[in-house]
Motif scaffolding. Structure first.
Motif, PDB file in Angstrom:
ATOM      1  N   CYS A 131       3.546   4.721  -8.168  1.00  0.00           N
ATOM      2  CA  CYS A 131       3.343   5.329  -6.838  1.00  0.00           C
ATOM      3  C   CYS A 131       4.596   5.203  -5.986  1.00  0.00           C
ATOM      4  CB  CYS A 131       2.190   4.628  -6.116  1.00  0.00           C
ATOM      5  SG  CYS A 131       0.667   4.851  -6.998  1.00  0.00           S
ATOM      6  N   THR A 132       4.826   6.221  -5.177  1.00  0.00           N
ATOM      7  CA  THR A 132       5.980   6.190  -4.270  1.00  0.00           C
ATOM      8  C   THR A 132       5.524   5.981  -2.821  1.00  0.00           C
ATOM      9  OG1 THR A 132       5.916   8.585  -4.301  1.00  0.00           O
ATOM     10  CG2 THR A 132       7.565   7.541  -5.684  1.00  0.00           C
ATOM     11  N   ASN A 133       4.222   5.956  -2.605  1.00  0.00           N
ATOM     12  CA  ASN A 133       3.704   5.580  -1.287  1.00  0.00           C
ATOM     13  C   ASN A 133       2.216   5.248  -1.427  1.00  0.00           C
ATOM     14  OD1 ASN A 133       3.685   4.986   1.393  1.00  0.00           O
ATOM     15  ND2 ASN A 133       4.086   7.062   2.109  1.00  0.00           N
ATOM     16  N   SER A 145      -3.105   6.957  -3.028  1.00  0.00           N
ATOM     17  CA  SER A 145      -1.847   6.673  -3.731  1.00  0.00           C
ATOM     18  C   SER A 145      -1.071   7.961  -3.888  1.00  0.00           C
ATOM     19  CB  SER A 145      -2.124   6.131  -5.133  1.00  0.00           C
ATOM     20  OG  SER A 145      -2.993   5.037  -5.080  1.00  0.00           O
ATOM     21  N   GLU A 146       0.202   7.924  -3.552  1.00  0.00           N
ATOM     22  CA  GLU A 146       1.046   9.120  -3.716  1.00  0.00           C
ATOM     23  C   GLU A 146       1.839   8.995  -5.009  1.00  0.00           C
ATOM     24  OE1 GLU A 146       1.865   9.885   1.039  1.00  0.00           O
ATOM     25  OE2 GLU A 146       3.485  10.222  -0.417  1.00  0.00           O
ATOM     26  N   VAL A 147       1.697  10.020  -5.829  1.00  0.00           N
ATOM     27  CA  VAL A 147       2.388  10.040  -7.119  1.00  0.00           C
ATOM     28  C   VAL A 147       3.047  11.398  -7.244  1.00  0.00           C
ATOM     29  CG1 VAL A 147       2.040   9.937  -9.626  1.00  0.00           C
ATOM     30  CG2 VAL A 147       0.608   8.549  -8.133  1.00  0.00           C
ATOM     31  N   VAL A 155       3.632  16.379  -4.727  1.00  0.00           N
ATOM     32  CA  VAL A 155       3.224  14.982  -4.561  1.00  0.00           C
ATOM     33  C   VAL A 155       1.701  14.982  -4.565  1.00  0.00           C
ATOM     34  CG1 VAL A 155       3.223  13.001  -3.026  1.00  0.00           C
ATOM     35  CG2 VAL A 155       5.281  14.359  -3.267  1.00  0.00           C
ATOM     36  N   ALA A 156       1.108  14.281  -5.513  1.00  0.00           N
ATOM     37  CA  ALA A 156      -0.354  14.232  -5.611  1.00  0.00           C
ATOM     38  C   ALA A 156      -0.858  13.024  -4.834  1.00  0.00           C
ATOM     39  CB  ALA A 156      -0.759  14.110  -7.073  1.00  0.00           C
ATOM     40  N   VAL A 170       3.413   0.213  -8.224  1.00  0.00           N
ATOM     41  CA  VAL A 170       4.263   0.691  -7.138  1.00  0.00           C
ATOM     42  C   VAL A 170       5.727   0.614  -7.543  1.00  0.00           C
ATOM     43  CG1 VAL A 170       4.995   0.214  -4.764  1.00  0.00           C
ATOM     44  CG2 VAL A 170       2.590  -0.054  -5.406  1.00  0.00           C
ATOM     45  N   ARG A 171       6.417   1.714  -7.318  1.00  0.00           N
ATOM     46  CA  ARG A 171       7.845   1.789  -7.660  1.00  0.00           C
ATOM     47  C   ARG A 171       8.657   0.797  -6.815  1.00  0.00           C
ATOM     48  NH1 ARG A 171      11.360   6.252  -8.811  1.00  0.00           N
ATOM     49  NH2 ARG A 171       9.676   7.399  -9.752  1.00  0.00           N
TER      50      ARG A 171
END
Ligand SMILES: Cc1cc2nc3c(=O)[nH]c(=O)nc-3n(C[C@H](O)[C@H](O)[C@H](O)COP(=O)(O)OP(=O)(O)OC[C@H]3O[C@@H](n4cnc5c(N)ncnc54)[C@H](O)[C@@H]3O)c2cc1C
Length: 340
Positions: A131-133, A145-147, A155-156, A170-171
């Motif tokens: 995830c990036t957010n 979760s933003e992926v 961005v999903a 999480v990244r």
């Protein structure tokens, strides 16, 4: 999908963070997740819990509390001194089944990914990977979760309605790290561990450390693209003069001009430098993901229409072969003058 091992009705209103540590030092991504977790837990008045495994790791529990945890559950055992998927997998599984958190976060590191994938299968829940957010939906208390998907084109936003725990990796580098507050109070709970050597099939014969490169928080990042024609020596010289380090886009990495751990972008490192100096790269979306947190972006490109210019605070339309040596010479002269 079959029901998860525990359901929404049984969940505790808590966010758990897996506290990854290496030789007694917490990974940055764990501290970043504690910061984000604190923010989300405060919003819903939930508890933020750190899950810490290792041998002799007690002092790290205090650090986790100073960084935002309300409680740290510690599994301390000689067989947890080194990460093994069997040992850590068993202990984390039992701890989570005991605490039944609504949300369970892990870092998208090599070990975090390994652990998260296996545990999600065992919990029979979903896993939002890399995830990036993250944020909380205040209305229904669900994790969003933003992926990035489809090669980074979209961005999903993913929610998990019926399965628990809501798991995400999480990244590293996507969240800020809060400063420690040593006056914070929290609970430390020791988890009894009953591991036997025969339960661990992995035998660690030797640990080989590759050159450790952490580009997530370097102050100045000099990124080289295809346009530098594989000359990373000059980029390194410049980065050294600026007190920074070197990253690269994917083409020079694929061509073997520089190590893969220096790739910046969607499938590489997300960096938050004060200054990103982009040399001979076009500014593809996949790369921009890795530098969008930079305070200032400066770029050099021969193409006046290069997309990177739209993303830059300052830019030069020109040849890196001409500008970089001149920049290095200027910096060196300044340095010599200041030492004279
Ligand atoms: C799923 C997926 C994931 C990806 N993940 C990543 C990722 O994590 N990171 C990443 O970087 N890429 C990634 N990519 C690749 C990405 O889409 C781009 O292809 C890549 O970023 C382009 O790299 P570049 O800008 O160096 O090369 P190019 O796009 O070829 O650009 C080179 C630039 O250099 C300029 N140039 C040439 N010579 C000079 C010179 N002498 N002086 C100055 N400028 C010059 C040119 O004008 C051009 O703008 C991914 C792609 C996919 C499909």
């Amino acid at each position: 999908m079959p029901p998860s091992r525990y359901g929404v009705n049984e969940e505790s209103k808590s966010i758990w963070v897996y506290l990854e540590q290496e030789e007694g030092i917490l990974e940055n991504v764990s501290l970043e997740m504690l910061s984000k977790g604190r923010e989300m837990a405060d919003l819903l008045k939930w508890k933020l819990v750190g899950l810490l495994l290792g041998s002799g790791v007690g002092p790290l529990a205090l650090e986790a509390i100073a960084r935002g945890a309300d409680e740290v559950r510690v599994a301390d055992h000689p067989l947890l001194a080194q990460f093994t998927i069997e040992g850590h997998g068993l202990v984390v599984f039992d701890a989570v089944m005991q605490g039944k958190p609504s949300i369970f976060l892990l870092g998208a590191t090599l070990n975090g990914r390994d652990l998260a994938g296996r545990l999600a299968v065992r919990f029979r829940t979903g896993l939002n990977a890399d995830c990036t957010n993250l944020h909380m939906d205040e209305k229904d208390g669900l994790l969003v979760s933003e992926v990035s998907g489809f090669g980074g084109g979209v961005v999903a936003m993913i929610e998990m309605h019926n399965h628990r725990p809501q798991m995400a990796t999480v990244r590293p580098g996507v969240f800020e790290m809060r400063e420690p507050d040593i006056t914070r109070k929290g609970d430390i709970i020791n988890i009894p561990v009953e591991l036997k050597p025969e339960q661990i099939k992995t035998r660690i014969l030797e640990r080989v450390r590759s050159g450790v490169v952490d580009l997530t928080r370097v102050p100045v990042l000099v990124v080289g693209g295809r346009g530098v024609n594989g000359d990373f020596v000059i980029l390194k010289k410049l980065a050294d003069l600026l007190g920074g380090d070197v990253g690269a886009t994917r083409p020079p990495v694929d061509a073997g001009h520089i190590e893969r751990e220096r790739q910046i972008g969607q499938t590489g490192v997300v960096s938050s430098p004060k200054v990103a100096l982009c040399c001979g790269l076009s500014g593809a979306f996949h790369l921009l993901v890795g530098i969008e947190k930079a305070d200032v972006v400066v770029s050099i490109n021969t193409d006046p229409d290069a997309p990177i210019f739209e993303f830059s605070d300052y830019y030069i339309v020109g040849d890196v072969g001409q500008y970089l040596p001149a920049l290095i010479q200027t910096l060196q002269s300044q340095r010599e003058a200041s030492h004279a």
